[in-house]
Scaffold this motif. Structure first.
Motif, PDB file in Angstrom:
ATOM      1  N   VAL A 189      38.707   7.167  23.302  1.00 27.58           N
ATOM      2  CA  VAL A 189      37.325   7.985  22.735  1.00 27.58           C
ATOM      3  C   VAL A 189      37.019   8.285  21.572  1.00 27.58           C
ATOM      4  CG1 VAL A 189      37.435   9.336  25.105  1.00 27.58           C
ATOM      5  CG2 VAL A 189      38.339  10.880  23.037  1.00 27.58           C
ATOM      6  N   GLY A 190      38.123   7.959  20.736  1.00 32.03           N
ATOM      7  CA  GLY A 190      38.087   8.107  19.104  1.00 32.03           C
ATOM      8  C   GLY A 190      39.460   7.223  18.209  1.00 32.03           C
ATOM      9  N   TYR A 191      38.945   7.387  16.498  1.00 33.13           N
ATOM     10  CA  TYR A 191      39.565   6.679  16.153  1.00 33.13           C
ATOM     11  C   TYR A 191      39.584   7.291  14.800  1.00 33.13           C
ATOM     12  CZ  TYR A 191      36.381   4.118  13.513  1.00 33.13           C
ATOM     13  OH  TYR A 191      34.843   3.563  13.020  1.00 33.13           O
ATOM     14  N   SER A 192      41.094   6.995  13.955  1.00 33.53           N
ATOM     15  CA  SER A 192      41.289   6.995  11.993  1.00 33.53           C
ATOM     16  C   SER A 192      41.856   5.739  11.795  1.00 33.53           C
ATOM     17  CB  SER A 192      41.323   8.347  12.213  1.00 33.53           C
ATOM     18  OG  SER A 192      42.671   8.105  12.721  1.00 33.53           O
ATOM     19  N   THR A 193      40.948   6.282  10.875  1.00 33.86           N
ATOM     20  CA  THR A 193      42.364   4.808   9.930  1.00 33.86           C
ATOM     21  C   THR A 193      42.264   6.063   8.439  1.00 33.86           C
ATOM     22  OG1 THR A 193      39.866   3.942   8.285  1.00 33.86           O
ATOM     23  CG2 THR A 193      40.577   2.939  10.163  1.00 33.86           C
TER      24      THR A 193
ATOM     25  N   ASP B 283      46.065  15.814  28.929  1.00 34.40           N
ATOM     26  CA  ASP B 283      45.501  14.537  29.024  1.00 34.40           C
ATOM     27  C   ASP B 283      44.987  13.939  27.670  1.00 34.40           C
ATOM     28  OD1 ASP B 283      43.198  16.049  28.759  1.00 34.40           O
ATOM     29  OD2 ASP B 283      41.772  15.102  30.380  1.00 34.40           O
ATOM     30  N   ILE B 284      45.277  14.543  26.626  1.00 34.14           N
ATOM     31  CA  ILE B 284      44.606  14.073  25.370  1.00 34.14           C
ATOM     32  C   ILE B 284      45.736  13.635  24.458  1.00 34.14           C
ATOM     33  CG2 ILE B 284      44.677  14.831  23.103  1.00 34.14           C
ATOM     34  CD1 ILE B 284      41.836  15.545  25.381  1.00 34.14           C
ATOM     35  N   LYS B 285      45.746  12.697  24.036  1.00 30.51           N
ATOM     36  CA  LYS B 285      47.174  11.242  23.834  1.00 30.51           C
ATOM     37  C   LYS B 285      46.785  10.913  21.870  1.00 30.51           C
ATOM     38  CE  LYS B 285      50.195   8.269  24.523  1.00 30.51           C
ATOM     39  NZ  LYS B 285      51.257   7.130  25.313  1.00 30.51           N
ATOM     40  N   ILE B 286      47.318  11.403  21.284  1.00 35.38           N
ATOM     41  CA  ILE B 286      46.925  10.564  19.623  1.00 35.38           C
ATOM     42  C   ILE B 286      48.003   9.240  19.940  1.00 35.38           C
ATOM     43  CG2 ILE B 286      46.645  10.857  17.498  1.00 35.38           C
ATOM     44  CD1 ILE B 286      45.618  13.502  17.813  1.00 35.38           C
ATOM     45  N   ARG B 287      48.125   8.332  19.485  1.00 38.43           N
ATOM     46  CA  ARG B 287      48.886   7.065  18.819  1.00 38.43           C
ATOM     47  C   ARG B 287      48.826   6.075  17.682  1.00 38.43           C
ATOM     48  NH1 ARG B 287      47.240   2.850  21.973  1.00 38.43           N
ATOM     49  NH2 ARG B 287      45.712   3.298  23.871  1.00 38.43           N
TER      50      ARG B 287
ATOM     51  N   VAL C 222      44.505   5.980  17.046  1.00 42.38           N
ATOM     52  CA  VAL C 222      43.119   6.055  18.518  1.00 42.38           C
ATOM     53  C   VAL C 222      43.630   7.421  19.075  1.00 42.38           C
ATOM     54  CG1 VAL C 222      42.485   4.086  18.546  1.00 42.38           C
ATOM     55  CG2 VAL C 222      44.281   5.002  20.043  1.00 42.38           C
ATOM     56  N   ILE C 223      42.452   8.352  19.417  1.00 38.08           N
ATOM     57  CA  ILE C 223      42.948   9.341  20.410  1.00 38.08           C
ATOM     58  C   ILE C 223      42.476   9.048  21.721  1.00 38.08           C
ATOM     59  CG2 ILE C 223      40.914  10.579  19.585  1.00 38.08           C
ATOM     60  CD1 ILE C 223      41.714  13.103  20.313  1.00 38.08           C
ATOM     61  N   GLU C 224      43.173   9.160  23.232  1.00 41.10           N
ATOM     62  CA  GLU C 224      42.846   8.849  24.258  1.00 41.10           C
ATOM     63  C   GLU C 224      42.367  10.469  25.216  1.00 41.10           C
ATOM     64  OE1 GLU C 224      46.432   7.344  26.108  1.00 41.10           O
ATOM     65  OE2 GLU C 224      45.568   5.034  25.069  1.00 41.10           O
ATOM     66  N   SER C 225      41.161  10.445  25.979  1.00 41.27           N
ATOM     67  CA  SER C 225      41.546  11.593  26.981  1.00 41.27           C
ATOM     68  C   SER C 225      41.024  10.323  28.330  1.00 41.27           C
ATOM     69  CB  SER C 225      40.108  12.071  27.104  1.00 41.27           C
ATOM     70  OG  SER C 225      39.653  13.258  27.447  1.00 41.27           O
TER      71      SER C 225
END
Length: 170
Positions: free
Chosen positions: A74-78, A7-11, A66-69
């Protein structure tokens, strides 16, 4: 508690994520920088970086992850090319997890997603800057294996704040 890895996804960020990223930015910056940054500067940064600002970041290219749960951002990075001269070609500019989701391992997943993204761009070495007073960030990067390689002073409002560059060699 962190759910299963499925259920964790980074995209890459999408335009539909702009409001969620803006809210994550607001919450995480209030938590990280209240008492460190001058309050008027902090309030101004949060006001300027609303959904429209993040939509423009997303439109500009692929530097936002972004990171999804459970399908919720629920979070982001640049990230992108290093702004610092030296042997580190890649840089994570920002990496934030919404406060309610911190301490669950999501930051580590997002950090590794950034490293993978920089590797895909064939950028060798990684650097990340953090304010010295933001011990949550400095501890996080230390635990990830980053070591201080530079220090600088940044003038923010009426305050002079020390920032530290953590690096990972190629």
């Amino acid at each position: 508690m962190l759910g299963s890895r499925s259920d964790i996804k980074i995209r890459k960020g999408r335009l539909a994520d702009a409001a969620s990223v803006a809210e994550t930015f607001r919450q995480s910056w209030l938590q990280a920088y209240r008492g460190i940054l001058p309050q008027t500067h902090l309030d101004d940064m949060i006001r300027r970086r609303g959904p429209e600002w993040w939509a423009s970041v997303i439109r500009s290219g692929d530097g936002l992850l972004v990171i999804e749960s459970s399908r919720t951002v629920v979070g982001y990075s640049t990230l992108g090319f290093s702004r610092t001269r030296g042997p580190y070609q890649g840089e994570i500019y920002e990496l934030y997890i919404a406060p309610v989701h911190q301490g669950l391992g999501l930051g580590e997943h997002l950090f590794e997603g950034c490293r993978h993204g920089l590797d895909q761009r064939r950028l060798k070495g990684l650097i990340v800057w953090a304010l010295a007073d933001n011990t949550m960030a400095t501890d996080f990067y230390w635990r990830r294996g980053g070591r201080p390689v530079k220090q600088a002073i940044e003038n923010i409002g009426s305050r002079k704040l020390e920032k530290i560059a953590f690096a990972w060699p190629a």
